[in-house]
Design an enzyme around this catalytic site. Structure first.
Site, mmCIF file in Angstrom:
data_model
loop_
_atom_site.group_PDB
_atom_site.id
_atom_site.type_symbol
_atom_site.label_atom_id
_atom_site.label_comp_id
_atom_site.label_asym_id
_atom_site.label_seq_id
_atom_site.Cartn_x
_atom_site.Cartn_y
_atom_site.Cartn_z
ATOM 1 N N ASP A 30 -33.451 -18.192 -39.895
ATOM 2 C CA ASP A 30 -32.235 -17.535 -40.404
ATOM 3 C C ASP A 30 -32.195 -17.725 -41.922
ATOM 4 O O ASP A 30 -32.487 -18.816 -42.415
ATOM 5 C CB ASP A 30 -31.001 -18.185 -39.756
ATOM 6 C CG ASP A 30 -29.735 -17.359 -39.909
ATOM 7 O OD1 ASP A 30 -29.115 -17.052 -38.881
ATOM 8 O OD2 ASP A 30 -29.358 -17.043 -41.062
ATOM 9 N N LEU A 32 -29.462 -17.578 -43.669
ATOM 10 C CA LEU A 32 -28.111 -18.067 -43.981
ATOM 11 C C LEU A 32 -27.346 -17.126 -44.929
ATOM 12 O O LEU A 32 -26.412 -17.561 -45.605
ATOM 13 C CB LEU A 32 -28.127 -19.501 -44.543
ATOM 14 C CG LEU A 32 -28.650 -20.588 -43.599
ATOM 15 C CD1 LEU A 32 -28.484 -21.974 -44.236
ATOM 16 C CD2 LEU A 32 -27.935 -20.576 -42.253
ATOM 17 N N GLY A 35 -24.971 -16.348 -41.748
ATOM 18 C CA GLY A 35 -24.799 -17.452 -40.806
ATOM 19 C C GLY A 35 -24.435 -18.754 -41.501
ATOM 20 O O GLY A 35 -24.452 -18.847 -42.734
ATOM 21 N N PHE A 71 -31.680 -11.580 -33.308
ATOM 22 C CA PHE A 71 -30.278 -11.266 -33.650
ATOM 23 C C PHE A 71 -30.116 -10.885 -35.117
ATOM 24 O O PHE A 71 -29.125 -10.265 -35.478
ATOM 25 C CB PHE A 71 -29.385 -12.491 -33.404
ATOM 26 C CG PHE A 71 -29.329 -12.943 -31.981
ATOM 27 C CD1 PHE A 71 -28.432 -12.371 -31.095
ATOM 28 C CD2 PHE A 71 -30.176 -13.938 -31.521
ATOM 29 C CE1 PHE A 71 -28.380 -12.788 -29.775
ATOM 30 C CE2 PHE A 71 -30.129 -14.358 -30.206
ATOM 31 C CZ PHE A 71 -29.232 -13.783 -29.328
ATOM 32 N N SER A 115 -26.982 -1.999 -30.202
ATOM 33 C CA SER A 115 -25.541 -1.766 -30.349
ATOM 34 C C SER A 115 -25.133 -0.453 -29.692
ATOM 35 O O SER A 115 -25.937 0.497 -29.624
ATOM 36 C CB SER A 115 -25.224 -1.689 -31.848
ATOM 37 O OG SER A 115 -23.961 -1.139 -32.054
ATOM 38 N N TYR A 139 -26.273 2.087 -40.040
ATOM 39 C CA TYR A 139 -26.346 0.888 -39.184
ATOM 40 C C TYR A 139 -26.844 1.263 -37.784
ATOM 41 O O TYR A 139 -27.824 0.698 -37.282
ATOM 42 C CB TYR A 139 -24.964 0.210 -39.109
ATOM 43 C CG TYR A 139 -24.870 -0.781 -37.984
ATOM 44 C CD1 TYR A 139 -25.553 -1.989 -38.037
ATOM 45 C CD2 TYR A 139 -24.107 -0.505 -36.835
ATOM 46 C CE1 TYR A 139 -25.495 -2.893 -36.989
ATOM 47 C CE2 TYR A 139 -24.043 -1.397 -35.785
ATOM 48 C CZ TYR A 139 -24.736 -2.594 -35.863
ATOM 49 O OH TYR A 139 -24.686 -3.469 -34.815
ATOM 50 N N LYS A 143 -30.559 0.519 -35.626
ATOM 51 C CA LYS A 143 -30.675 -0.061 -34.280
ATOM 52 C C LYS A 143 -31.522 0.851 -33.394
ATOM 53 O O LYS A 143 -32.372 0.399 -32.625
ATOM 54 C CB LYS A 143 -29.282 -0.274 -33.666
ATOM 55 C CG LYS A 143 -28.464 -1.347 -34.359
ATOM 56 C CD LYS A 143 -29.057 -2.727 -34.134
ATOM 57 C CE LYS A 143 -28.340 -3.827 -34.865
ATOM 58 N NZ LYS A 143 -29.006 -5.122 -34.774
ATOM 59 N N PHE A 167 -21.372 -3.826 -26.868
ATOM 60 C CA PHE A 167 -20.134 -3.147 -27.221
ATOM 61 C C PHE A 167 -19.400 -4.109 -28.160
ATOM 62 O O PHE A 167 -19.997 -4.561 -29.113
ATOM 63 C CB PHE A 167 -19.418 -2.660 -25.951
ATOM 64 C CG PHE A 167 -20.083 -1.377 -25.439
ATOM 65 C CD1 PHE A 167 -21.400 -1.400 -24.982
ATOM 66 C CD2 PHE A 167 -19.448 -0.157 -25.531
ATOM 67 C CE1 PHE A 167 -22.062 -0.226 -24.604
ATOM 68 C CE2 PHE A 167 -20.097 1.024 -25.151
ATOM 69 C CZ PHE A 167 -21.399 0.986 -24.689
ATOM 70 N N PHE A 206 -5.950 1.165 -37.760
ATOM 71 C CA PHE A 206 -6.700 2.290 -38.337
ATOM 72 C C PHE A 206 -6.594 3.520 -37.437
ATOM 73 O O PHE A 206 -7.465 3.779 -36.610
ATOM 74 C CB PHE A 206 -8.174 1.906 -38.530
ATOM 75 C CG PHE A 206 -8.408 0.809 -39.527
ATOM 76 C CD1 PHE A 206 -7.573 0.638 -40.627
ATOM 77 C CD2 PHE A 206 -9.488 -0.057 -39.389
ATOM 78 C CE1 PHE A 206 -7.802 -0.376 -41.557
ATOM 79 C CE2 PHE A 206 -9.731 -1.066 -40.308
ATOM 80 C CZ PHE A 206 -8.879 -1.225 -41.393
ATOM 81 N N ASP A 283 -15.051 6.016 -36.902
ATOM 82 C CA ASP A 283 -14.657 5.344 -35.661
ATOM 83 C C ASP A 283 -14.566 6.346 -34.503
ATOM 84 O O ASP A 283 -13.741 7.258 -34.543
ATOM 85 C CB ASP A 283 -13.261 4.711 -35.824
ATOM 86 C CG ASP A 283 -13.313 3.269 -36.274
ATOM 87 O OD1 ASP A 283 -14.388 2.653 -36.191
ATOM 88 O OD2 ASP A 283 -12.260 2.757 -36.695
HETATM 89 N N1 UDP Z 1 -9.340 -1.934 -36.312
HETATM 90 C C1 UDP Z 1 -8.060 -1.778 -36.843
HETATM 91 N N2 UDP Z 1 -7.697 -2.571 -37.906
HETATM 92 C C2 UDP Z 1 -8.532 -3.501 -38.453
HETATM 93 C C3 UDP Z 1 -9.829 -3.666 -37.899
HETATM 94 C C4 UDP Z 1 -10.202 -2.860 -36.829
HETATM 95 O O1 UDP Z 1 -7.278 -0.948 -36.384
HETATM 96 O O2 UDP Z 1 -8.147 -4.177 -39.426
HETATM 97 C C5 UDP Z 1 -9.754 -1.095 -35.177
HETATM 98 C C6 UDP Z 1 -10.978 -0.248 -35.450
HETATM 99 O O3 UDP Z 1 -10.599 0.973 -36.045
HETATM 100 C C7 UDP Z 1 -11.557 -0.068 -34.053
HETATM 101 C C8 UDP Z 1 -11.171 -1.375 -33.345
HETATM 102 O O4 UDP Z 1 -10.119 -1.946 -34.123
HETATM 103 O O5 UDP Z 1 -10.908 0.996 -33.384
HETATM 104 C C9 UDP Z 1 -12.318 -2.372 -33.268
HETATM 105 O O6 UDP Z 1 -12.860 -2.500 -34.579
HETATM 106 P P1 UDP Z 1 -13.938 -3.610 -34.949
HETATM 107 O O7 UDP Z 1 -14.231 -3.461 -36.410
HETATM 108 O O8 UDP Z 1 -13.502 -4.941 -34.459
HETATM 109 O O9 UDP Z 1 -15.227 -3.213 -34.087
HETATM 110 P P2 UDP Z 1 -16.055 -1.834 -33.982
HETATM 111 O O10 UDP Z 1 -15.513 -1.121 -32.765
HETATM 112 O O11 UDP Z 1 -15.866 -1.082 -35.237
HETATM 113 O O12 UDP Z 1 -17.440 -2.305 -33.763
#
Ligand code: UDP
Length: 321
Positions: A30, A32, A35, A71, A115, A139, A143, A167, A206, A283
């Site tokens: 790693d 770091l 981490g 990882f 992912s 990203y 993957k 997930f 969000f 998203d």
């Molecule tokens: N989210 C939010 N406010 C925040 C951070 C995340 O509303 O400050 C929402 C984001 O839009 C998503 C969900 O929470 O719908 C999970 O987000 P996270 O970043 O934890 O994981 P992701 O699904 O993006 O991998």
């Protein structure tokens, strides 16, 4: 000996702990960059970067490696959009270096942290592994590129690998030894818990206008120890000779952002100030796994099936961190 790249990170460190508890010999590789040294629970530790081929070569020469759990990688979607070359360099070139070194040293088993981002916007919910791969950001593309690299390595060199498509990893070591600690933190549950602790003024949701029951995004939250357990089952399956494949890792149930905040309120017993904000670009409205393949093939079952249990473990660690 299992080489764990990224074993100082959130999911990697939890996996190392479970491997050690099951009696495996483990070494961590790693840099770091994300981490933490104190999260490395084995004495066998090499601080180096996957872009440093000499260091990789030395690690494989020094330790007798049987299999690799990979990882290490950059994980921030927004950052990958702003600076894609860093993502291709670290996640794709770094993995290629690792694969080349494995090939050179005759190591032919890998478990790869993939992912749900490989799917892009899902056309069906829950998402099966056969769903088209249309990653929407660099990203997710890195993957998917690595999954394709692994497929070609399997055909050409006989490397066997299992890609685990996570997930939403959540929760912490129930014993309180390990936690989730990103800088800066972008994940929902730790941010909500920080708002409960008064370390943030509020949590911003969000987007509240999605086509979902309460207008906020649905995600499939899986406890990090259930992820770790899946890695161990996968390692055992590869040892028994199973062919390469890829599995979803989620519990198959979606929680909305509002539901997550409500559960955090219940678990912490604290006020959580919130504000409704704009959608975060990229998203998808819903990401929910169909985890039946790994359940059928490897007998994996999540132990943490309720969100309040998952959040409790995160709270236990975060409130003391
Ligand atoms: N989210 C939010 N406010 C925040 C951070 C995340 O509303 O400050 C929402 C984001 O839009 C998503 C969900 O929470 O719908 C999970 O987000 P996270 O970043 O934890 O994981 P992701 O699904 O993006 O991998």
């Amino acid at each position: 000996m299992i080489l764990v790249s990224g074993g100082a990170g959130y999911v990697g460190s939890h996996c190392v702990k479970q491997l050690l508890q099951r009696g495996y010999e483990v070494m961590v590789f790693d840099n770091l960059s994300e981490g933490r040294r104190e999260a490395v629970l084995t004495e066998r530790f090499v601080q180096a970067d996957l872009l440093d081929r000499e260091a990789l070569n030395r690690a494989f020469a020094e330790y007798s490696i049987d299999a690799v759990m990979h990882f290490a990688g950059l994980i921030k979607v927004g950052e990958s959009v702003d600076d894609p070359q860093v993502y291709y360099q670290n996640n794709v070139v770094g993995t290629l270096n690792l694969l080349q070194t494995m090939h050179k040293h005759g190591v032919d088993r890998m478990i790869f942290s993939s992912s749900a981002a490989v799917y892009g916007d899902p056309a069906v919910i829950p998402i099966p592994e056969s769903h088209p791969k249309r990653p929407k950001n660099p990203y997710g593309k890195t993957k998917w590129m690595v999954e394709q690299l692994l497929e070609d390595y399997a055909h050409a060199y006989g490397l066997r690998s299992i890609s685990l498509r996570y997930f939403n990893a959540a929760g912490c070591d129930p014993a309180g030894e390990l936690g989730e600690n990103h800088h800066p933190e972008t994940h929902l549950i730790p941010i909500v818990l920080d708002a409960a602790l008064g370390r943030r003024e509020c949590i911003t949701i969000f987007g509240t206008d999605y086509d979902t029951p309460d207008g906020t995004c649905l995600r499939d939250y899986i406890h990090v120890n259930d992820l770790a357990e899946a890695h161990i089952l996968t390692l055992e399956a590869l040892k028994k000779g199973c062919a390469s494949s890829a599995y979803n890792l989620g519990i198959g149930r979606g929680y909305s952002v509002r539901e997550v905040i409500d559960v955090c309120r219940q678990v912490t017993g604290r006020e959580i100030p919130l504000e409704e904000g704009k959608r975060r670009p990229g998203d998808p409205p819903q990401l929910i796994a169909d985890p039946t393949c790994i359940q059928k093939d490897l007998g994996w079952q999540p132990r943490f099936t309720e969100l309040d249990e998952i959040v409790s473990t995160a709270w236990e660690w975060r409130s003391k961190a």
